[in-house]
Write a protein that holds these residues in place. Structure first.
Motif: not given
Length: 320
Positions: A217-221, A208-213
C-alpha cells in the motif's frame, strides 16, 4: 424455641445491618463533601449560566428597551425576524458562508500540519510549540488589530505584494475580499484543532501501517484507508466544535471590518450585538439568540445523524 444457632443468625443480621448503616453514613458524608467542594462552581453555573438562559428565553417574548420594564409581546419578536428584518437574511447568509469555508479549511490545514508534526525528529517539541502559539493569542483583540493592519491598504501584505508590482488592493475595504480575510484569520488559528488531531494520530496502531506497507500500500492509500477512518471520531469532534464556534464568530468582524464594507462581513453575532447594545432592543436580541441556538442545535443533530455513515468506532467494530 430460640436456639444458639438462631441467636447467632440474628446476631449476624444485626451486624450486617450495622455495617450497611455505617457504609451509608460514610457514603453520605463523602457525597456532602463532594457537593461542598463543587459548590462554588455549582453556584456560579446556576447564577451565571442557567438563570441568564432562562431570563433570555422569557425576554425573547417581550419588548425590553433596557431602560424600562419588559412588556410581554408574545411571538412578535419572532415574526419580526422572518418578516421585517432585512438584515437578518443578509447576516445569516454571511455567517453560513463563513462557516462553510472556514470550518473545512481549518480542519484540512490542522490535519495536514498534525501529520507533519507526527514524526520523531530532532526538535519536534519546539516545532509543535511554535505552531500552537498563535492559537494561544488567536482570539485576542491585539491579533485582530494586527490582522487589520496587515491587510489594510498600507499594510504588510500590500507592501510585500508591491515588490512584485501588485499595489492598491483593499483586502478589508473590498466587499469581495473582506470576508476572505476573516476566513483566513480563522484558518490561521488552527493550533487547538491540530493538537487534537495529533493526539488522535498517536492512538493509531503503527502495525496497521507496517502490515499495509508489506502488502504494497502506498502512503496515499494508507492515508485514505487507515488514517482517515481511524481518525474519523476525532474529525467529527473537531467538526462539531468548529461549526459551533464559527456560528458565534464576533471579535474578528467587530474589530477588523465592523461588519462592512456593504455588510459583506456583517455576521449574525454582530447583528445580535448591535440590536442588544446599540439599539437597546434586548427582547428582540434574545429572540435572535434563541434562533441561533436552534440553528446550531439542528445542524449539530444533523451531523450526529450523518456520523453513523462515515465515523468509524473501533470498539463497535466500525460503522457503515
Amino acid at each position: 424455641m430460640i436456639t444458639a444457632d438462631t441467636t447467632r443468625k440474628k446476631g449476624l443480621g444485626a451486624g450486617r445491618l450495622f455495617t450497611l448503616f455505617k457504609r451509608k453514613r460514610i457514603s453520605d458524608e463523602n457525597n456532602l463533601a463532594g457537593f461542598l467542594y463543587i459548590s462554588p462552581w455549582l453556584v456560579g453555573f446556576l447564577l451565571l449560566t442557567v438563570w441568564p438562559i432562562v431570563q433570555s428565553f422569557y425576554l425573547s417574548f417581550t419588548d425590553y428597551p433596557l431602560l424600562r420594564d419588559p412588556e410581554w409581546v408574545g411571538l412578535d419578536n419572532y415574526s419580526r425576524i422572518f418578516g421585517e428584518d432585512t438584515l437578518f437574511i443578509k447576516s445569516l447568509g454571511v455567517t453560513f458562508a463563513y462557516v462553510l469555508f472556514s470550518v473545512p479549511l481549518k480542519l484540512f490545514f490542522s490535519l495536514m500540519v498534525a501529520i507533519l508534526l507526527n514524526r520523531e525528529i530532532r526538535g519536534i517539541s519546539f516545532y509543535r510549540t511554535m505552531v500552537y502559539v498563535p492559537s494561544l493569542i488567536g482570539g485576542s483583540v491585539a491579533v485582530a488589530v494586527l490582522w487589520k493592519n496587515m491587510f489594510g491598504i498600507d499594510g504588510y501584505v500590500n507592501h510585500l505584494l508591491g515588490w512584485f508590482g501588485i499595489t492598491g488592493i483593499g483586502w478589508i475595504s473590498n466587499p469581495q475580499t473582506a470576508l476572505g480575510t476573516l476566513i483566513l484569520l480563522s484558518t490561521w488559528q488552527f493550533g487547538s484543532t491540530m493538537i487534537i488531531f495529533l493526539a488522535g494520530l498517536k492512538q493509531i496502531p503503527r502495525d496497521l501501517y507496517e502490515s499495509s506497507g508489506v502488502d504494497g500500500a502506498s502512503k496515499i492509500r494508507q492515508f485514505f484507508h487507515i488514517t482517515l477512518p481511524m481518525l474519523s471520531p476525532v474529525m467529527f469532534f473537531n467538526l462539531v466544535l468548529g461549526m459551533i464556534g464559527s456560528f458565534q464568530m464576533f471579535n474578528s468582524a467587530f474589530i477588523i471590518t465592523g461588519g462592512g464594507p456593504a455588510n459583506s462581513t456583517y455576521t449574525y453575532a454582530l447583528m445580535l450585538y448591535d440590536k442588544a447594545f446599540k439599539n437597546f432592543e434586548m427582547g428582540y436580541a434574545s429572540a435572535l439568540a434563541w434562533f441561533l441556538l436552534f440553528v446550531i442545535a439542528l445542524l449539530s443533530a444533523a451531523n450526529f445523524y450523518a456520523s453513523k455513515y462515515w465515523v468509524f468506532y473501533e470498539s463497535e467494530g466500525g460503522r457503515k
